[in-house]
Design an enzyme around this catalytic site. Structure first.
Site, PDB file in Angstrom:
ATOM      1  N   ARG A  69      28.548  24.470  61.429  1.00  0.00           N
ATOM      2  CA  ARG A  69      27.735  25.390  62.224  1.00  0.00           C
ATOM      3  C   ARG A  69      26.605  24.638  62.928  1.00  0.00           C
ATOM      4  O   ARG A  69      25.941  23.785  62.331  1.00  0.00           O
ATOM      5  CB  ARG A  69      27.175  26.501  61.334  1.00  0.00           C
ATOM      6  CG  ARG A  69      28.289  27.350  60.724  1.00  0.00           C
ATOM      7  CD  ARG A  69      27.765  28.406  59.786  1.00  0.00           C
ATOM      8  NE  ARG A  69      27.034  29.442  60.493  1.00  0.00           N
ATOM      9  CZ  ARG A  69      26.464  30.485  59.892  1.00  0.00           C
ATOM     10  NH1 ARG A  69      26.544  30.612  58.583  1.00  0.00           N
ATOM     11  NH2 ARG A  69      25.824  31.391  60.602  1.00  0.00           N
ATOM     12  N   ARG A  72      14.057  36.328  52.519  1.00  0.00           N
ATOM     13  CA  ARG A  72      12.659  36.265  52.949  1.00  0.00           C
ATOM     14  C   ARG A  72      11.700  36.564  51.812  1.00  0.00           C
ATOM     15  O   ARG A  72      10.614  35.982  51.732  1.00  0.00           O
ATOM     16  CB  ARG A  72      12.449  37.222  54.133  1.00  0.00           C
ATOM     17  CG  ARG A  72      13.115  36.714  55.429  1.00  0.00           C
ATOM     18  CD  ARG A  72      13.290  37.839  56.452  1.00  0.00           C
ATOM     19  NE  ARG A  72      13.774  37.349  57.735  1.00  0.00           N
ATOM     20  CZ  ARG A  72      15.049  37.077  58.008  1.00  0.00           C
ATOM     21  NH1 ARG A  72      15.972  37.220  57.066  1.00  0.00           N
ATOM     22  NH2 ARG A  72      15.407  36.658  59.220  1.00  0.00           N
ATOM     23  N   ARG A 111      34.552  34.105  64.188  1.00  0.00           N
ATOM     24  CA  ARG A 111      35.020  35.414  63.719  1.00  0.00           C
ATOM     25  C   ARG A 111      35.873  36.155  64.751  1.00  0.00           C
ATOM     26  O   ARG A 111      36.650  37.038  64.387  1.00  0.00           O
ATOM     27  CB  ARG A 111      33.819  36.269  63.286  1.00  0.00           C
ATOM     28  CG  ARG A 111      33.227  35.773  61.976  1.00  0.00           C
ATOM     29  CD  ARG A 111      32.031  36.577  61.518  1.00  0.00           C
ATOM     30  NE  ARG A 111      31.614  36.137  60.188  1.00  0.00           N
ATOM     31  CZ  ARG A 111      30.445  36.417  59.633  1.00  0.00           C
ATOM     32  NH1 ARG A 111      29.551  37.130  60.299  1.00  0.00           N
ATOM     33  NH2 ARG A 111      30.154  35.988  58.426  1.00  0.00           N
ATOM     34  N   LYS A 150      20.578  41.111  52.173  1.00  0.00           N
ATOM     35  CA  LYS A 150      20.526  39.646  52.127  1.00  0.00           C
ATOM     36  C   LYS A 150      19.336  39.104  52.925  1.00  0.00           C
ATOM     37  O   LYS A 150      18.633  38.197  52.474  1.00  0.00           O
ATOM     38  CB  LYS A 150      21.842  39.056  52.633  1.00  0.00           C
ATOM     39  CG  LYS A 150      21.917  37.549  52.418  1.00  0.00           C
ATOM     40  CD  LYS A 150      23.339  37.017  52.412  1.00  0.00           C
ATOM     41  CE  LYS A 150      23.995  37.077  53.761  1.00  0.00           C
ATOM     42  NZ  LYS A 150      25.087  36.084  53.886  1.00  0.00           N
ATOM     43  N   SER A 151      19.107  39.666  54.109  1.00  0.00           N
ATOM     44  CA  SER A 151      17.998  39.182  54.942  1.00  0.00           C
ATOM     45  C   SER A 151      16.662  39.334  54.221  1.00  0.00           C
ATOM     46  O   SER A 151      15.823  38.431  54.226  1.00  0.00           O
ATOM     47  CB  SER A 151      17.960  39.949  56.271  1.00  0.00           C
ATOM     48  OG  SER A 151      19.103  39.683  57.047  1.00  0.00           O
ATOM     49  N   ASP A 204      26.811  40.982  62.142  1.00  0.00           N
ATOM     50  CA  ASP A 204      27.594  40.659  60.950  1.00  0.00           C
ATOM     51  C   ASP A 204      28.657  41.706  60.645  1.00  0.00           C
ATOM     52  O   ASP A 204      29.530  41.470  59.812  1.00  0.00           O
ATOM     53  CB  ASP A 204      26.670  40.509  59.740  1.00  0.00           C
ATOM     54  CG  ASP A 204      25.873  39.222  59.770  1.00  0.00           C
ATOM     55  OD1 ASP A 204      26.380  38.229  60.329  1.00  0.00           O
ATOM     56  OD2 ASP A 204      24.753  39.203  59.248  1.00  0.00           O
ATOM     57  N   ARG A 213      32.983  37.618  55.178  1.00  0.00           N
ATOM     58  CA  ARG A 213      33.159  38.878  55.906  1.00  0.00           C
ATOM     59  C   ARG A 213      34.592  39.047  56.424  1.00  0.00           C
ATOM     60  O   ARG A 213      35.079  40.173  56.534  1.00  0.00           O
ATOM     61  CB  ARG A 213      32.139  38.983  57.030  1.00  0.00           C
ATOM     62  CG  ARG A 213      30.716  38.979  56.492  1.00  0.00           C
ATOM     63  CD  ARG A 213      29.705  39.580  57.434  1.00  0.00           C
ATOM     64  NE  ARG A 213      28.356  39.277  56.966  1.00  0.00           N
ATOM     65  CZ  ARG A 213      27.707  39.957  56.019  1.00  0.00           C
ATOM     66  NH1 ARG A 213      28.289  40.987  55.429  1.00  0.00           N
ATOM     67  NH2 ARG A 213      26.476  39.616  55.658  1.00  0.00           N
ATOM     68  N   SER A 259      18.557  35.753  68.496  1.00  0.00           N
ATOM     69  CA  SER A 259      18.783  35.238  67.152  1.00  0.00           C
ATOM     70  C   SER A 259      17.564  35.469  66.286  1.00  0.00           C
ATOM     71  O   SER A 259      16.510  34.861  66.510  1.00  0.00           O
ATOM     72  CB  SER A 259      19.111  33.734  67.185  1.00  0.00           C
ATOM     73  OG  SER A 259      19.139  33.210  65.866  1.00  0.00           O
TER      74      SER A 259
END
Length: 447
Positions: free
Chosen positions: A129, A33, A353, A28-29, A322, A400, A174
């Site tokens: 968020r 990008r 989470r 996904k990352s 994650d 998740r 982050s």
């Protein structure tokens, strides 16, 4: 505001060993990008293996809205013709981000140094968020923000061109904040620097260099020279290690299992779950290691093995942030008490989470102690979970949480029921079908 999806409750219980070969969705990352950087490059880029979940499609839609040409061919290849750095156009409508925090924060970085105004909206989960951690450095570069209370979505931002280069020390580990500042630096004259004391995933750095940006990493300092010119390139997206993590844990906890996962990204900033599971005694074999477009890739073979409790090293947190929900599931089947601390970031993901998994595992019969920065879990020494009885785990719109508890149900005496598994589509549209291919039998329930 994003309309709520119809809930899709799911039930899953033990059906025997998991066996076979699977591929997992593109990382996904890297998928996010690749669309953004190709959308800023000169020329046509070709992307193969792109994750086609809802989060990545939100990125594609936003880049189209700002002028990039993005098309999916029938063979699954994506073609992107970029606008050039500095060439983003004013979007005519709000940019709808769905559930994707990555899309939102990275695109805010892109907009910050362009002379355009953009409004970002999202679903109920994303709108809870905090965006302040990105707003703060981008404001220092000259962008102007009007956000909802608590620095949340919906928010409108006005970029500044030319923006002001800054040197920014990350207050929290982050990769999204780091990337947002670097992307703002792409169209900012001079050198923009980010200082990170704890290493985080480095896909932005690797890919920006691959597209031709002048980017250097010296110790803790990542520097990018602005007013860059990116050049189109072809990208093969490797499999997402976060998605692979569900099958790593499932094969580890279900007796008799033997699963091979093909083409998994092995970037050292993403292998924390493999390290933690290996410490617990998991049988994970790396096969055919290779280099694909500057990223380490391998096939993984996982066989059932008895797991032992560990104290999870807090320094692993950035490389598996994650994967904590499914690590908590592995801990539920280990021998002894697993302690996982140092993961404050889990409180501000798609859901809280830590609280969500404490409640979910507790409902399924696992003894859990909640900490501000993690969980302590009393493992069942390989024994099946009790199941959730007539109750349903609350997924809290978090993909998740839903997938982690589906994995827990694969070694449960009675079914584990989940109130809503529809969010799984944000990152792993074929998760249920893959589970069935390996021998699991998930069942959709009436809402």
């Amino acid at each position: 505001m994003h309309p709520p999806a119809t809930p899709r409750p799911l039930s899953i219980a033990a059906t025997g060993p998991l066996e076979g070969e699977v591929t997992v969705p593109g990382d996904k990352s890297i998928s996010h990008r690749s669309l953004m950087f190709a959308g800023l490059a000169i020329g046509e880029s070709r992307i193969r293996g792109l994750l086609e979940g809802e989060d990545v499609l939100a990125t594609a839609a936003a880049m189209r809205a700002m002028g990039a040409s993005i098309e999916r061919r029938d063979d699954g290849e994506w073609r992107v013709s970029g606008v050039g750095v500095g060439g983003l156009l004013q979007p005519q409508t709000a940019l709808e981000m769905g559930n994707s925090g990555t899309s939102t924060r990275l695109l805010m970085g892109l907009v910050a140094s362009h002379p355009i105004t953009a409004t970002f909206t999202g679903d109920a989960s994303l709108s809870k968020r905090p965006m302040g951690r990105v707003i703060e450095p981008l404001s220092r570069m000259g962008a102007d923000f009007t956000a909802s209370p608590g620095d949340r979505l919906p928010l409108t931002m006005r970029g500044l061109c030319p923006a002001v280069p800054i040197e920014y020390r990350l207050p929290v580990a982050s990769a999204q904040v780091k990337s947002a500042v670097l992307l703002a630096g792409l169209n900012t004259p001079g050198i923009t620097r980010v200082i990170e004391t704890v290493p985080t995933r480095d896909h932005s750095e690797r890919m920006l260099r691959g597209f031709g940006a002048e980017l250097t990493v010296e110790g803790e300092v990542v520097s990018i020279r602005g007013e860059a010119e990116l050049r189109a390139r072809d990208i093969d997206v490797p499999g997402d290690p976060s998605s692979a993590g569900f099958w790593m844990v499932a094969a580890s906890i279900v007796p008799g299992s033997n699963v091979t996962i093909r083409n998994v990204l092995m970037n050292p900033t993403r292998t924390g779950l493999i390290e933690a599971l290996t410490m617990m005694g998991a049988s994970i074999e790396r096969l055919n290691p290779r280099d694909v477009g500057g990223e380490d890739v391998a096939d993984l073979r996982i066989r059932h093995a008895p797991l032992s409790a560990i104290e999870v090293p807090p320094e692993l947190a950035p490389s598996m942030i994650d994967e904590y929900p499914v690590l908590f599931v592995a801990a539920a089947f280990a021998k002894g008490r697993t302690v996982a601390r140092g993961a404050h970031e889990l409180r501000v993901k798609e859901s809280d989470r830590i609280a969500a998994m404490a409640a979910a595992l507790g409902l399924a019969g696992v003894a859990v102690e909640e900490h501000e920065d993690g969980l302590s879990i009393e493992g069942r020494d390989g024994e099946p979970l009790a199941g959730t009885g007539g109750d349903r785990v609350a997924s809290l719109l978090d993909h998740r949480i839903a997938m982690a508890m589906a994995v827990a149900g694969m070694h449960a005496a009675r079914a584990v029921a989940i109130d809503d598994a529809s969010p799984i589509a944000t990152s792993y549209p074929d998760f249920i079908e893959t589970a069935q291919t390996l021998g699991a039998q998930p069942t959709w329930l009436n809402a």
